[in-house]
Design a protein around this motif. Structure first.
Motif, short mmCIF file in Angstrom:
data_model
loop_
_atom_site.label_atom_id
_atom_site.label_comp_id
_atom_site.label_asym_id
_atom_site.label_seq_id
_atom_site.Cartn_x
_atom_site.Cartn_y
_atom_site.Cartn_z
N SER A 1 41.60 -18.28 29.19
CA SER A 1 40.42 -17.42 29.31
C SER A 1 40.81 -15.96 29.11
CB SER A 1 39.76 -17.61 30.68
OG SER A 1 39.35 -18.94 30.86
N GLU A 2 41.91 -15.58 29.72
CA GLU A 2 42.40 -14.21 29.56
C GLU A 2 42.77 -13.93 28.11
OE1 GLU A 2 45.96 -11.41 31.43
OE2 GLU A 2 45.40 -13.29 32.41
N TRP A 3 43.43 -14.92 27.46
CA TRP A 3 43.80 -14.76 26.05
C TRP A 3 42.55 -14.60 25.19
CZ3 TRP A 3 42.47 -17.57 21.77
CH2 TRP A 3 43.18 -17.30 20.59
N LEU B 1 39.68 -13.37 26.02
CA LEU B 1 39.05 -12.07 26.22
C LEU B 1 39.85 -10.95 25.58
CD1 LEU B 1 37.86 -12.47 29.92
CD2 LEU B 1 36.49 -12.60 27.85
N LYS B 2 41.15 -11.15 25.41
CA LYS B 2 41.98 -10.15 24.74
C LYS B 2 41.83 -10.23 23.21
CE LYS B 2 45.58 -9.68 28.27
NZ LYS B 2 47.01 -9.94 28.61
N HIS B 3 41.38 -11.39 22.71
CA HIS B 3 41.24 -11.58 21.26
C HIS B 3 39.78 -11.97 20.95
CE1 HIS B 3 45.49 -12.37 22.24
NE2 HIS B 3 45.77 -11.83 21.04
N ARG B 4 38.89 -11.11 21.36
CA ARG B 4 37.46 -11.44 21.29
C ARG B 4 36.99 -11.65 19.85
NH1 ARG B 4 34.62 -7.71 26.02
NH2 ARG B 4 36.26 -8.01 27.57
N VAL C 1 35.79 -9.14 33.53
CA VAL C 1 37.01 -9.79 33.01
C VAL C 1 37.70 -10.56 34.11
CG1 VAL C 1 39.29 -9.38 32.01
CG2 VAL C 1 37.30 -8.09 31.18
N GLU C 2 37.82 -9.96 35.28
CA GLU C 2 38.47 -10.64 36.40
C GLU C 2 37.68 -11.88 36.81
OE1 GLU C 2 41.31 -11.39 39.29
OE2 GLU C 2 41.35 -9.95 37.63
N THR D 1 38.07 -14.75 34.20
CA THR D 1 39.38 -15.42 34.16
C THR D 1 39.69 -16.14 35.47
OG1 THR D 1 40.47 -13.37 34.86
CG2 THR D 1 40.32 -13.79 32.49
#
Length: 1018
Positions: free
Chosen positions: A5-7, A9-12, A421-422, A425
């Motif tokens: 999920s974090e990945w 959001l970093k590569h939207r 974001v928090e 994730t």
């Protein structure tokens, strides 16, 4: 492990691009997926046939059937052999085990050919064959019938053959069979008396015909410039050429037409016939290549047939008899409607329970998941058909689970004050592995469906495949795409953290507290309900597969087994007359002397037999089908008393035939017959069984010509010469062929009708002697009638007689067989050694299929236990999770009893899959309880707080699944599974939220103690 999920959001931008590509790929794949009515499954049967003209049933049985069967028993993967033997003809069915896969089946058929080839030289002289048919399972989904007015059968056939050639060029057409075509013959009919009076030797006449009509090279002249082939004239091109044949007899030249009648006609007796709406016809049955699109094929053929019809002469009319394309189009439209209804139901539940924005995430997750599933189905070769479409609806109800869990967790964190974001994730950190474990456990529940080694398992394999694909994809969508959508769409809730949680939630928390305080009572009541449901299982009627909801009716008419095809033709005409003008009939076709071609994959195909006729009636709708069924049963009972008749709809699942069957086997045919008669009397006592009959039992009469060998020798005759004369005179023998365009027309020499068809004139038949004189047959032979069985069925080389019966409307075969069991067991105890009675038909096939599923259950359990152990890492928690799964039986039994649905093969698959669904919720709940305890709470408060926090997503998932099943609940095929899952999941979900926390507290000896207000979720 990386937080996906974090990945995401970093590569939207990349994730958004993948989503767009997935949607386009899904739309493209959806329209490229193959369409068919039923999933492809291999008919693991080969037919081996051999003929020994002139042999008796007993001679054929011992010298041909027995030799072939002994060798065929060496076949790898063999399940059993079935054979039926008629005088001079052997037909053997080689049936392989359900566990044989496609490659093994193909290799086995090669081995069968090789093995039989190895013993060909040991078979009696004069054997024709053996021949092999391993295309027994080809399905001819589109059938056209061609009738004519003012055209001969040959003229009609010429047009049909031309149409066949054009249709073979259509993409996706694999083969086309001709139905009802009668081969032309040229009959040379002569009088034995006249031949004798003219001193003409019959064999010399035949030799003259054969010598003139030859194809033989006459040499080639090579010159300096060219090569010239020499051709000798004399070959026959018409019946007139045959009639003009000259030969020398008694020193003079005679023309054949002077001493014999030469005429062109059709096969006598006729070959199997095809009739359309009561008129003689020629049919074209079209089979689609494997993996083809029946809708595209149907459209292409319809387009071509429109052009062909415009060019046909007036009087020749094509009629569409069977159109699988229309059936499939209707089925897919119906299921797509059900799919859209299920999506709508789930979305309504999501919007109402979660709100507009969270509901929008679910609304986007569903089509996104399906868009990824379709390309994978395309790559895996899974078509859109009955099973895969149903699987999509079942999967749809399951795949929203992960997206709901992720969205709910994100909402809770936003309510707690986390940033987007928090919050997005958080679900992956907290629930991802529990969700994955639950997904794998759910998939494991479908493993018995996917790996059951039987025809039924093969038939339903795509249920496992599609659900597995959809669930895996839904997990990735939930942890990669849903968080991105959540960041874009969701907003922090406006309500304060300590807002009123709602009436339902308060009621649940209070009830859970009460249940945990009375924990032993809660556990006892749950176990008591489980025991009661287990004891109530026998009250649910059993069923293998239900009948199809297509409008077709099949009508079987079996006359006495020595009946001629003329008798079957008369019966077919009477059936046609009964159907003509009936308002419930849309159209019908009749197969005389054979069963219907396999126009529908699960059809129980009947081989050609003169005594058998089958009608395929298309009613105007299902209601009309049932009305028509009642009318036909009455007509057949009153007007066809000597025929064994059966009227029934199409079956679903592997073909079975008569619903109630018992096989009686033993070494002596007479003893087998006596046992079968006793068994038939027992079956007839059951009020739910009707039309008790046998697959063979009736002896037929034959004429035995006993030759005085001494007298025959004095006259210069032998049995061989006499048999040859009689065969030529009575049946006729093919002496040569006329090559006419694309046809080969046999020239048949035989006696005139008055000498050929009368038993009375047989005694005075003039038999030619070597010296040119003749004597009546009665001078050296006597005539007597004998009885023998016209055919004998065997199973694994043992004579086997099957007692068959139909069931009254509303009854089920399993129920009838169960009620007959005590009386049948009593009869079995009285049988001599080597004689057996075995249950066959629907009950046997159902047991075999269920056994194949149960055989894979240990693998299912091993996968489940392994996944759970990896996730839970504790035997105690593993026990707690597994304790809930069987309790789903309470809801299953209640739902099936209240709905009146039977417990069939598909319902059993649903129950096994239900274990995975229930276990998934239990895993996530136990994981949540452990997470609460890790924060310092005791077992009591951890159980209450975890159950409270998981109440909404678990209930939402359960309600969505249950309501999502509503569109398929009324269907004939999926209804029992839908009700089983709906009832089982609803009850199991309640028990997961009540029984499991209670058991957890009882197991870990949790006490109520003081409550921590900060632990109560908003």
């Amino acid at each position: 492990m990386i937080n996906l999920s974090e990945w995401a959001l970093k590569h939207r931008s990349l994730v958004a691009y993948i989503m767009i590509v997935a949607v386009f790929a899904g739309v493209f794949s959806y329209f490229r997926l193959g369409r068919s009515e039923d999933p492809a499954f291999i008919i693991k049967t080969m037919v081996v046939q051999a003929a020994w003209p002139g042999a008796t049933v007993e001679e054929t049985l011992k010298q041909v059937t027995e030799r072939l069967e002994r060798k065929l028993q060496e076949t790898p993967h063999l399940d059993f052999l079935r054979s039926f033997t008629r005088a001079g003809v052997t037909t053997i069915f080689v049936n392989l085990k359900g566990s044989a896969n496609a490659k093994e089946v193909s290799d086995t058929w090669y081995q069968v050919r090789k093995n039989v080839g190895d013993i060909r030289n040991t078979l009696p002289a004069g054997i024709v064959g053996p021949g092999f048919n391993d295309d027994f399972g080809d399905t001819f989904g589109i059938i056209y019938g061609f009738t004519s007015d003012g055209f001969t059968h040959r003229e009609l056939r010429d047009h049909v053959e031309d149409i066949r050639s054009k249709l073979l060029l259509v993409p996706d057409v694999s083969k086309i069979e001709l139905l009802g075509a009668q081969d032309e013959k040229i009959f040379v009919e002569f009088s034995m008396k006249e031949l004798a009076s003219l001193g003409i030797d019959r064999s010399a006449l035949i030799a003259a015909l054969q010598a003139q009509n030859i194809v033989r090279p006459a040499g080639t002249i090579q010159t300096g410039y060219e090569s010239l082939s020499l051709r000798v004239s004399g070959a026959f091109v018409s019946e007139q050429d045959v009639a003009n044949t000259n030969f020398v007899a008694g020193g003079r030249i005679l023309r054949l037409s002077d001493i014999a009648r030469v005429r062109r006609d059709y096969s006598d007796p006729p070959q199997p016939q095809f009739r359309v709406n009561g008129e003689p016809a020629i049919g074209l049955a079209i089979a689609m290549r494997e993996g083809g699109d029946i809708l595209a094929l149907g459209a292409n053929i319809k387009q071509l047939m429109a052009r062909i019809t415009a060019d046909l002469p007036v009087g020749i009319e094509p009629k569409l008899i069977a159109d699988q394309a229309v059936t499939v189009d209707g089925a897919i439209s119906e299921f797509m409607t059900s799919l859209l209804q299920a999506i709508a139901i789930i979305l309504v539940v999501s919007f109402i329970s979660l709100g507009v924005r969270p509901g929008l995430i679910i609304a986007l997750s569903i089509p996104l998941t399906l868009a990824i599933v379709f390309p994978i189905m395309k790559m895996a070769g899974i078509d859109m058909q009955r099973i895969s479409l149903g699987a999509l609806i079942i999967a749809l109800a399951l795949l929203v689970d992960d997206a709901m869990t992720t969205t709910d967790a994100t909402l809770n964190r936003l309510a707690e004050g986390d940033d987007k974001v928090e919050a997005a994730t958080y679900a992956f950190r907290t629930y991802a592995f529990a969700m994955l474990a639950g997904t794998l456990v759910t998939i494991a529940g479908f493993v018995p469906v996917g790996f059951a080694a039987s025809s039924a398992g093969e038939y339903t394999f795509s249920l496992f495949a599609v659900v597995s694909i959809a669930l895996i994809v839904s997990w990735f969508v939930a942890v990669i795409f849903a968080p991105l959508l959540g960041v874009i769409i969701l907003r922090p809730p406006k309500a304060a953290k300590n807002a009123d949680p709602g009436r339902i939630f308060r009621w649940y928390r209070n009830f859970l507290t009460f249940a945990m305080r009375a924990k032993w009572l809660t556990i006892f009541v749950s176990l008591a309900l489980f025991a009661a449901s287990f004891l109530a299982l026998p009250l649910i009627p059993r069923q293998f597969f239900p009948s199809s909801d297509r409008p077709e009716l099949l009508v079987d008419l079996s006359l006495p087994q020595n009946a001629s095809i003329y008798a079957s033709e008369t019966a077919a005409q009477r059936l046609d007359a009964a159907l003509k003008g009936d308002p419930d009939v849309a159209r019908w076709s009749t197969y005389v002397g054979r069963g219907a071609i396999r126009f529908y994959l699960p059809l129980n195909v009947q081989l050609p037999n003169n005594f058998f006729t089958q009608g395929v009636i298309v009613a105007k709708d299902v209601a009309a089908r049932e009305r028509l069924r009642l009318k036909l049963e009455k007509i057949l009972a009153e007007e066809f008393p000597s025929a064994i008749s059966r009227v029934y709809p199409l079956e679903l699942g592997p073909p079975v035939g008569w619903p109630v069957q018992y096989r009686v086997s033993g070494p002596d045919v007479g003893q087998v017959r006596e046992i079968a008669l006793k068994l038939a009397q027992i079956i007839a006592t059951n009020p739910k069984a009707e039309k008790v009959n046998f697959d063979w039992i009736e002896p037929a009469r034959q004429v035995r010509i006993r030759v005085d060998q001494d007298e025959a020798r004095l006259l210069g005759l032998s049995s061989q010469a006499l048999a040859s004369v009689l065969n030529t005179v009575i049946s006729g023998s093919s002496v040569t062929q006329v090559r006419d365009d694309i046809y080969l027309v046999d020239v048949i020499a035989r006696a005139t009708d008055e000498q050929r068809v009368s038993l009375a004139t047989l005694r005075t038949l003039q038999v030619p002697l070597p010296g040119g004189q003749t004597v009546p047959l009665s001078q050296f032979a006597t005539f007597e009638y004998e009885q023998e069985f016209p055919l004998i069925w065997r199973r694994d080389r043992v004579p086997t007689l099957t007692v068959q019966a139909d069931i009254v409307a509303g009854a089920l075969p399993e129920t009838v067989v169960t009620s007959l069991s005590p009386a049948v067991e009593t009869l079995i105890k009285t049988l001599p050694a080597s004689y057996h009675i075995v249950v066959g038909g629907t009950v046997e096939e159902s047991k075999k299929s269920q056994a194949s599923v149960i055989a894979v259950v240990p693998v299912m359990l091993l996968i489940m236990l392994t996944v759970l152990m990896v996730q839970l890492k504790s035997f105690q928690r593993l026990f707690l999770v597994l304790s809930v799964a069987p309790l789903g039986l309470i809801g299953v039994v209640a739902a099936l009893l209240l709905s009146g649905r039977p417990l069939g093969f598909v319902a059993i698959l649903g129950i096994l899959a239900l274990l995975g669904m229930i276990t998934k919720n239990a895993v996530i709940l136990i994981g949540q309880i452990e997470a609460e305890r890790s924060q310092g709470k005791n077992a009591w408060h951890a159980a209450i707080d975890a159950s409270s926090s998981r109440f909404r997503p678990i209930m939402l998932t359960a309600v969505s699944t249950v309501l999502g099943m509503i569109p398929i609940a009324p269907t004939v095929f999926w209804g029992p599974m839908a009700f089983a899952i709906m009832g089982g999941l609803l009850v199991a979900t309640i028990l997961t939220l009540i029984f499991l926390p209670t058991l957890y507290v009882a197991w870990f000896k949790g006490t109520e103690g003081p409550s921590d207000p900060s632990s109560i979720p908003a």
